[in-house]
Design an enzyme around this catalytic site. Structure first.
Site, PDB file in Angstrom:
ATOM      1  N   THR A   1      57.415  78.228  56.713  1.00 20.94           N
ATOM      2  CA  THR A   1      56.351  78.104  55.704  1.00 20.94           C
ATOM      3  C   THR A   1      55.334  77.034  56.119  1.00 20.94           C
ATOM      4  OG1 THR A   1      57.636  76.549  54.361  1.00 20.94           O
ATOM      5  CG2 THR A   1      57.822  78.886  53.811  1.00 20.94           C
ATOM      6  N   ASN A   2      55.791  76.017  56.810  1.00 25.10           N
ATOM      7  CA  ASN A   2      54.839  75.013  57.309  1.00 25.10           C
ATOM      8  C   ASN A   2      53.946  75.612  58.392  1.00 25.10           C
ATOM      9  OD1 ASN A   2      55.136  72.121  56.176  1.00 25.10           O
ATOM     10  ND2 ASN A   2      57.242  72.851  56.365  1.00 25.10           N
TER      11      ASN A   2
ATOM     12  N   ARG B   1      73.673  72.048  78.286  1.00 29.16           N
ATOM     13  CA  ARG B   1      72.569  71.502  77.489  1.00 29.16           C
ATOM     14  C   ARG B   1      71.364  71.142  78.383  1.00 29.16           C
ATOM     15  NH1 ARG B   1      70.294  69.918  72.233  1.00 29.16           N
ATOM     16  NH2 ARG B   1      68.448  69.002  73.115  1.00 29.16           N
TER      17      ARG B   1
ATOM     18  N   ILE C   1      67.811  68.477  68.601  1.00 33.29           N
ATOM     19  CA  ILE C   1      67.583  67.148  69.187  1.00 33.29           C
ATOM     20  C   ILE C   1      66.741  67.348  70.435  1.00 33.29           C
ATOM     21  CG2 ILE C   1      68.686  65.161  70.285  1.00 33.29           C
ATOM     22  CD1 ILE C   1      70.994  65.578  68.275  1.00 33.29           C
ATOM     23  N   LEU C   2      65.622  66.612  70.495  1.00 32.23           N
ATOM     24  CA  LEU C   2      64.656  66.864  71.565  1.00 32.23           C
ATOM     25  C   LEU C   2      65.097  66.244  72.880  1.00 32.23           C
ATOM     26  CD1 LEU C   2      61.369  66.034  69.662  1.00 32.23           C
ATOM     27  CD2 LEU C   2      62.275  68.299  70.174  1.00 32.23           C
TER      28      LEU C   2
ATOM     29  N   HIS D   1      58.436  65.401  57.804  1.00 33.01           N
ATOM     30  CA  HIS D   1      59.734  65.071  57.207  1.00 33.01           C
ATOM     31  C   HIS D   1      59.597  65.105  55.681  1.00 33.01           C
ATOM     32  CE1 HIS D   1      63.738  63.394  56.920  1.00 33.01           C
ATOM     33  NE2 HIS D   1      63.271  62.607  55.971  1.00 33.01           N
TER      34      HIS D   1
ATOM     35  N   GLU E   1      61.444  58.014  70.425  1.00 29.03           N
ATOM     36  CA  GLU E   1      62.830  58.262  70.838  1.00 29.03           C
ATOM     37  C   GLU E   1      63.819  58.205  69.672  1.00 29.03           C
ATOM     38  OE1 GLU E   1      60.656  56.547  72.541  1.00 29.03           O
ATOM     39  OE2 GLU E   1      60.640  57.543  74.505  1.00 29.03           O
TER      40      GLU E   1
ATOM     41  N   ALA F   1      53.106  68.632  49.009  1.00 21.30           N
ATOM     42  CA  ALA F   1      52.928  67.633  50.074  1.00 21.30           C
ATOM     43  C   ALA F   1      52.924  68.249  51.476  1.00 21.30           C
ATOM     44  CB  ALA F   1      54.006  66.559  49.959  1.00 21.30           C
ATOM     45  N   GLU F   2      54.048  68.839  51.887  1.00 25.40           N
ATOM     46  CA  GLU F   2      54.162  69.279  53.284  1.00 25.40           C
ATOM     47  C   GLU F   2      53.041  70.225  53.717  1.00 25.40           C
ATOM     48  OE1 GLU F   2      58.101  70.510  54.621  1.00 25.40           O
ATOM     49  OE2 GLU F   2      58.964  69.554  52.868  1.00 25.40           O
TER      50      GLU F   2
HETATM   51  C1  GRF Z   1      60.656  71.555  55.801  1.00 28.89           C
HETATM   52  O1  GRF Z   1      61.197  71.061  54.620  1.00 28.89           O
HETATM   53  C2  GRF Z   1      60.386  70.418  56.736  1.00 28.89           C
HETATM   54  O2  GRF Z   1      60.019  69.244  56.098  1.00 28.89           O
HETATM   55  C3  GRF Z   1      61.716  70.247  57.358  1.00 28.89           C
HETATM   56  O3  GRF Z   1      62.214  71.562  57.529  1.00 28.89           O
HETATM   57  C4  GRF Z   1      61.645  72.403  56.563  1.00 28.89           C
HETATM   58  C5  GRF Z   1      61.004  73.558  57.275  1.00 28.89           C
HETATM   59  O4  GRF Z   1      60.659  74.604  56.460  1.00 28.89           O
HETATM   60  N1  GRF Z   1      61.646  69.422  58.525  1.00 28.89           N
HETATM   61  P1  GRF Z   1      59.811  75.826  57.014  1.00 28.89           P
HETATM   62  O5  GRF Z   1      60.565  76.445  58.174  1.00 28.89           O
HETATM   63  O6  GRF Z   1      58.473  75.299  57.454  1.00 28.89           O
HETATM   64  O7  GRF Z   1      59.683  76.774  55.873  1.00 28.89           O
END
Ligand code: GRF
Length: 207
Positions: free
Chosen positions: A13-14, A66, A93-94, A110, A148, A180-181
């Site tokens: 969704t982001n 890995r 983990i990157l 986040h 890091e 927010a996001e």
């Molecule tokens: C979001 O809540 C983001 O903050 C977190 O993972 C979720 C991702 O959701 N890091 P989507 O895949 O973007 O719907």
């Protein structure tokens, strides 16, 4: 044009908010050049495909070690020659080299107001459960540059969201995303693309 790669693990969704903002002109001077998922069945891949954006999956399941996965992931990112890497719900983990090579060129979203409810183990619904169990009245989301550490890089943008009576972790998660996001992640990309983000003494300022 700022060339952006978006890395995802789930629903995306982001990612969708970024694509919509690029379409509507809310994000300018930006081209989304690729999407990378660590999961083949991530709906985010479908969203990328629908938008006509090259999307690839690099799954740890396809590599015996890995270190091989890390190399493949780095190669996948490099293949797009991005100016900016956006972690939009990327739950892997990157590789250290990826972090080093894209220092100050990689951001993450986040779902809390860092430094609250962040760090190891704080992802997904767990964040919102902890916010509710502490009785917080305000939460939110943070966009930060990646270093890091875990959720420890310089903060770029934050937005507060009200916690309401009767909230469940799921309801609160949705509100944090909507209010927010999905707003600050596209905004952060636009500010970077338009030269409005400054680094000074380890801090980030947005003009
Ligand atoms: C979001 O809540 C983001 O903050 C977190 O993972 C979720 C991702 O959701 N890091 P989507 O895949 O973007 O719907």
């Amino acid at each position: 044009m700022l060339k952006v790669v978006v890395m995802v693990s789930g629903g995306g969704t982001n990612l969708q908010a970024i694509l919509d903002a690029a379409d509507s002109g809310e994000i300018t001077n930006t081209e989304i050049v690729g999407v990378i998922s660590n999961k083949q069945d991530a709906y985010a891949l479908k969203r990328a495909e629908n938008a006509g954006i090259p999307a690839i999956c690099v799954s740890p399941k396809d590599y015996a070690e890995r270190v091989q996965f890390d190399e493949a992931l780095l190669a996948a990112v490099d293949s797009f020659s991005p100016d900016l890497v956006v972690l939009a719900g990327f739950l892997v983990i990157l590789p250290e080299l990826l972090i080093q090579n894209y220092k100050n060129r990689m951001i993450n979203i986040h779902p809390s107001l860092i430094p609250s409810f962040c760090g190891k183990g704080y992802y997904g619904l767990k964040v919102h459960k902890e916010v509710l169990s502490r009785g917080c009245k305000v939460t939110g989301a943070t966009v930060h540059f990646v270093d890091e550490g875990c959720d420890s890089g310089p903060i770029l943008l934050q937005k507060a969201v009200e916690v309401k009576y009767g909230d469940t972790p799921e309801i609160l998660q949705r509100r944090v995303m909507e209010e927010a996001e999905w707003q600050i992640l596209p905004q952060a990309i636009d500010r970077i693309a338009n030269g409005k983000v400054l680094f000074e003494n380890g801090y980030v300022f947005v003009k």
